[in-house]
Design a protein around this motif. Structure first.
Motif, PDB file in Angstrom:
ATOM      1  N   ASP A  27      -3.586   0.332  -2.867  1.00 42.35           N
ATOM      2  CA  ASP A  27      -4.295  -0.265  -1.766  1.00 42.35           C
ATOM      3  C   ASP A  27      -4.119  -1.959  -1.769  1.00 42.35           C
ATOM      4  O   ASP A  27      -4.861  -2.431  -2.304  1.00 42.35           O
ATOM      5  CB  ASP A  27      -5.770  -0.132  -1.996  1.00 42.35           C
TER       6      ASP A  27
ATOM      7  N   ARG B  15      -4.962   7.080  -0.599  1.00 42.72           N
ATOM      8  CA  ARG B  15      -4.383   5.769  -0.680  1.00 42.72           C
ATOM      9  C   ARG B  15      -4.417   5.376  -2.237  1.00 42.72           C
ATOM     10  O   ARG B  15      -5.148   5.053  -2.977  1.00 42.72           O
ATOM     11  CB  ARG B  15      -5.746   4.842  -0.345  1.00 42.72           C
TER      12      ARG B  15
ATOM     13  N   ILE C 140       0.187   5.379   0.852  1.00 45.98           N
ATOM     14  CA  ILE C 140      -0.806   6.248   1.409  1.00 45.98           C
ATOM     15  C   ILE C 140       0.203   7.693   1.190  1.00 45.98           C
ATOM     16  O   ILE C 140       1.464   7.820   1.756  1.00 45.98           O
ATOM     17  CB  ILE C 140      -1.162   6.119   2.703  1.00 45.98           C
TER      18      ILE C 140
ATOM     19  N   SER D 286       0.836  -1.272   0.001  1.00 47.68           N
ATOM     20  CA  SER D 286       0.014   0.226  -0.240  1.00 47.68           C
ATOM     21  C   SER D 286       0.953   1.205   0.007  1.00 47.68           C
ATOM     22  O   SER D 286       2.047   1.117   0.416  1.00 47.68           O
ATOM     23  CB  SER D 286      -0.901   0.060   1.166  1.00 47.68           C
TER      24      SER D 286
END
Ligand code: ADP
Ligand code: MG
Length: 231
Positions: free
Chosen positions: A25, A22, A13, A11
């Motif tokens: 993901d 985000r 962010i 992920s």
């Protein structure tokens, strides 16, 4: 593990609180040697973010990134830089050549940065000849067309004989014919050298020729297809 690179629940962010994005993901994907893979998806779907993680230009917020079986998350910046210089060739949408250097010098520089041995000038000349620029060795980027500049970028990426070539929307700034020429070149190099290519694009011409298409949407993998019977 035979994969050249692999993301495991990766992920990314950006920002925090109300501005948090985000961008990726929990993405898992594995690329095998010799693949010609396209990451497609609308603008903002996470293509560049994903390529930057695989290319060690950026770090995942969570999850793991493997290059040739090694988890890269805990490597020092110095080690990451040397892996990047030696193992990965980048081709960008805007070519990113050094404007004051000639074609030959741009390609030679990649060999110097990678700290590789041998005769750099000879190797760079050979690769520039291979991409059809033998007559333009001493021209600077502003003396070359867009298609020719992208060929220099391809030569610069390949001269190191990297495990992986990463191209982020490489045909986006090229006219149809130059884009097709650059694509033909990359296909040839994929077949003749067995170089592994990862692209991002929304160019239908690029997608039509991919062996594998991974579709992204909102930072997730929506489909992973091998449309042309590719390996
Ligand atoms: P794509 O390459 O598919 O257009 P990106 O990977 O560039 O998508 O972007 C994915 C998402 O992450 C988008 O919402 C984008 O605005 C956001 N993003 C990308 N880079 C940054 C950054 N450095 N800071 C904040 N947000 C970013
Ligand atoms: Mg992008």
């Amino acid at each position: 593990m035979s994969a050249i690179c692999q993301l495991e629940n990766a992920s990314k962010i950006y920002g925090s609180g109300p501005t948090e994005v985000r961008a990726l993901d929990s993405v898992s994907v594995s690329i095998e040697p010799g693949e010609f893979t396209v990451f497609s998806g609308p603008s903002g779907s996470g293509k560049s973010t994903l390529l930057n993680l695989i290319g060690l230009l950026d770090e995942a917020s969570s999850g793991q990134v493997f290059l040739q079986g090694h988890d890269v998350s805990h490597l020092s910046q110095r080690k990451l830089a040397s892996l990047r210089a030696q193992q990965i060739g980048f081709i960008f949408q805007s070519f990113n050549l050094v404007p004051v250097l000639t074609a030959l010098e741009n390609v030679t520089l990649a060999l110097q940065l990678a700290g590789l041995g041998g005769n750099h000038k000879e190797q760079a000349t050979k690769v520039l000849q291979d991409v059809g620029l033998g007559e333009f060795l001493h021209r600077r980027p502003n003396q070359l067309s867009g298609g020719q500049q992208q060929r220099v970028a391809v030569a610069r990426a390949l001269v190191k004989k990297p495990a992986l070539v990463i191209a982020d929307e490489p045909t986006a700034n090229l006219d149809t014919k130059s884009g097709d020429n650059v694509l033909d070149l990359m296909h040839d190099l994929n077949e003749s050298l067995g170089a592994t290519f990862l692209f991002s694009t929304h160019d239908p011409r690029v997608m039509a020729r991919a062996k594998r298409i991974v579709k992204l949407r909102d930072g997730r993998i929506e489909a992973d297809e091998r449309p042309n019977g590719g390996v």
